[in-house]
Design an enzyme around this catalytic site. Structure first.
Site, mmCIF file in Angstrom:
data_model
loop_
_atom_site.group_PDB
_atom_site.id
_atom_site.type_symbol
_atom_site.label_atom_id
_atom_site.label_comp_id
_atom_site.label_asym_id
_atom_site.label_seq_id
_atom_site.Cartn_x
_atom_site.Cartn_y
_atom_site.Cartn_z
ATOM 1 N N PHE A 380 -13.909 -1.292 -4.669
ATOM 2 C CA PHE A 380 -14.950 -1.774 -3.767
ATOM 3 C C PHE A 380 -14.843 -1.167 -2.335
ATOM 4 O O PHE A 380 -15.149 -1.594 -1.534
ATOM 5 C CB PHE A 380 -14.662 -3.199 -3.659
ATOM 6 C CG PHE A 380 -14.175 -4.010 -4.840
ATOM 7 C CD1 PHE A 380 -15.176 -3.751 -5.855
ATOM 8 C CD2 PHE A 380 -13.190 -4.940 -4.992
ATOM 9 C CE1 PHE A 380 -14.845 -4.381 -7.289
ATOM 10 C CE2 PHE A 380 -12.955 -5.358 -6.401
ATOM 11 C CZ PHE A 380 -13.906 -5.152 -7.448
ATOM 12 N N CYS A 381 -14.605 0.169 -2.229
ATOM 13 C CA CYS A 381 -14.509 1.110 -1.180
ATOM 14 C C CYS A 381 -13.703 0.190 -0.128
ATOM 15 O O CYS A 381 -13.636 0.118 1.151
ATOM 16 C CB CYS A 381 -15.939 1.038 -0.301
ATOM 17 S SG CYS A 381 -17.067 1.943 -1.330
ATOM 18 N N ALA A 382 -12.619 -0.288 -0.681
ATOM 19 C CA ALA A 382 -11.485 -0.989 0.294
ATOM 20 C C ALA A 382 -10.080 -0.628 -0.368
ATOM 21 O O ALA A 382 -9.104 -1.464 -0.834
ATOM 22 C CB ALA A 382 -11.624 -2.473 0.339
#
Length: 455
Positions: A380-382
């Protein structure tokens, strides 16, 4: 420390905010386009699509689509045309700026700069920071908030909200020169609400500024920039039911007016002779070229639609569906929700989880191919945050298994290997809800997962 204070719980008149008062009567929750979408599943059947991927991109609200359709016949260039269509389009574009400013309760003199999305907005601000600025950011952030900074102090995921405030306090106290605290309002991984009111207070005490990534908050909760004393807020239209390629950066003008123009071209300049005279107004200064007029109109229409509906109705329905979803997931053995601050911490309609014995990609593909359910799998781009959550979950599970008098000794190693993220590639599944989510969508996901783990 409660995070419920991140949005203003009192009427506009009582708080002295600049946001327009809420409508006197709520309207029905608007519909989204694609609510009747049929998708193929295994065996060739068509089923209604259960879209549970709102945190990535939300569908378009019908009022947003209608606003864009109404603007198209007179669409023209903005700001420099004398013709009627150009003047009308310019008026609509500038009205969109005022609407978005009111939507977040911004100060009258705050700049509202239209961008492509939250990532674009954050990078724009990064280019305007005074020389030597140090950014303080938590490893729990989306990459858009984690990566753009030339000089940063990164803080470990806090064990509880008060620790987040303490860590920011200590970090800011040790920094000389300009400083900026960057924090999300609602996590794109867990949906948990962050104590941005307390963090803004800490920033102010140390002479720092604060940027809030509100991309996951504003589709779900009211935000009041003035009441919270925030310096900058960024969010995206595509998460706010306005998927027409626009986002926004809102905040104090001085850094933005002094920063290098984000793009160099027409509209950003006052004159071009031997030397270039750039606009000192940050809005034209950072919006060179023909802007995404329809995107701005769509974003404003979404703001208007949510405000007209009323937050009470929106929040009540979301919390009902979210409680049903989380309760259903908790009832399935082997499905484990990820959380930083525990099950009882307030959150928006985002849930990330793992399924014992199944990779995240396998779960997402089964849900789509066999049940017509759309979820997100990955990090999740994290990446740092998801890795932290998975390792912590694996450690808790391993400890629980080892304390079980050896009854599950053989299973312990397998479970830990599945989720310990030791190779940096383990991922999670994320289900997210919003306007257009139904109880049937939630129940279908729960039953599909129940079927999967029972095979």
């Amino acid at each position: 420390m409660s995070t419920l204070t991140i949005f203003d719980p009192v009427p506009a008149q009582a708080s002295g905010e600049t946001q327009a008062p809420a409508a006197t009567a709520s309207r029905p929750i608007p519909a989204v386009l694609g609510a009747d979408l049929q998708v193929p599943v295994k065996g060739g059947r068509l089923v209604g699509y259960a879209n549970l991927d709102y945190a990535a991109s939300a569908p378009c609200l019908e009022p947003v689509s209608a606003a864009v359709a109404a603007a198209l016949p007179a669409y023209s260039s903005v700001h420099r045309g004398a013709g009627y269509a150009s003047q009308l389009t310019t008026a609509r574009y500038e009205q969109a700026r005022h609407t978005v400013r009111a939507f977040v309760g911004a100060r009258p003199d705050d700049a509202v700069i239209f961008t492509r999305n939250t990532t674009d907005a954050t990078n724009l601000l990064a280019g305007c920071l005074p020389a030597g600025t140090t950014t303080v950011v938590f490893d729990t952030e989306h990459h858009a908030s984690l990566l753009p900074w030339a000089k940063s102090v990164r803080l470990a995921p806090p064990a509880f909200p008060g620790e987040a405030v303490r860590a920011a306090d200590e970090a800011l106290a040790g920094i000389e020169g300009p400083k900026l605290l960057v924090v999300t309002a609602a996590s794109n991984v867990t949906g948990e609400l962050w104590p941005i009111a307390a963090l803004a207070h800490i920033a102010r005490r140390h002479g720092a500024r604060i940027l809030v990534d509100a991309a996951q908050l504003v589709p779900h909760r009211r935000l009041n920039l003035t009441a919270l004393d925030l310096d900058y807020v960024a969010f995206s239209g595509h998460k706010l039911y306005a998927p027409f390629g626009a986002g926004v950066l809102i905040g104090r003008r001085d850094w933005l007016a002094a920063g290098e123009p984000y793009l160099k071209g027409g509209g950003a300049v006052r004159s071009v002779e031997d030397d270039v005279e750039w606009h000192d107004d940050p809005e034209p200064r950072h919006e060179a070229g023909t802007p995404n007029v329809l995107g701005a109109i769509a974003l404003a229409a979404a703001c208007d639609a949510l405000t007209a509906t009323g937050w009470t109705a929106l929040v009540r329905e979301e919390e009902r569906l979210l409680a049903r979803l989380r309760s259903g997931l908790a009832s399935i053995e082997g499905v484990r929700e990820l959380s930083l601050w525990g099950d009882d911490h307030p959150r928006v309609g985002i849930v990330s989880f793992t399924v014992d014995g199944h990779s995240a990609r396998e779960v997402a593909e089964v849900l789509s191919g066999q049940y017509g359910i759309g979820v997100r799998d990955g990090k999740f781009c994290a990446h740092p945050f998801v890795r932290h959550l998975l390792i912590a979950a694996a450690e808790r599970r391993s400890s629980a298994v080892e304390s079980d008098a050896g009854a599950n000794e053989g299973r312990s190693g397998r479970d830990h290997k599945h989720a310990d993220c030791e190779d940096g590639t383990t991922s999670a599944v994320r289900a997210s809800i919003g306007i257009g989510t139904t109880q049937e969508h939630v129940d279908r996901l729960v039953e599909a997962l129940r079927d999967l783990v029972s095979r």
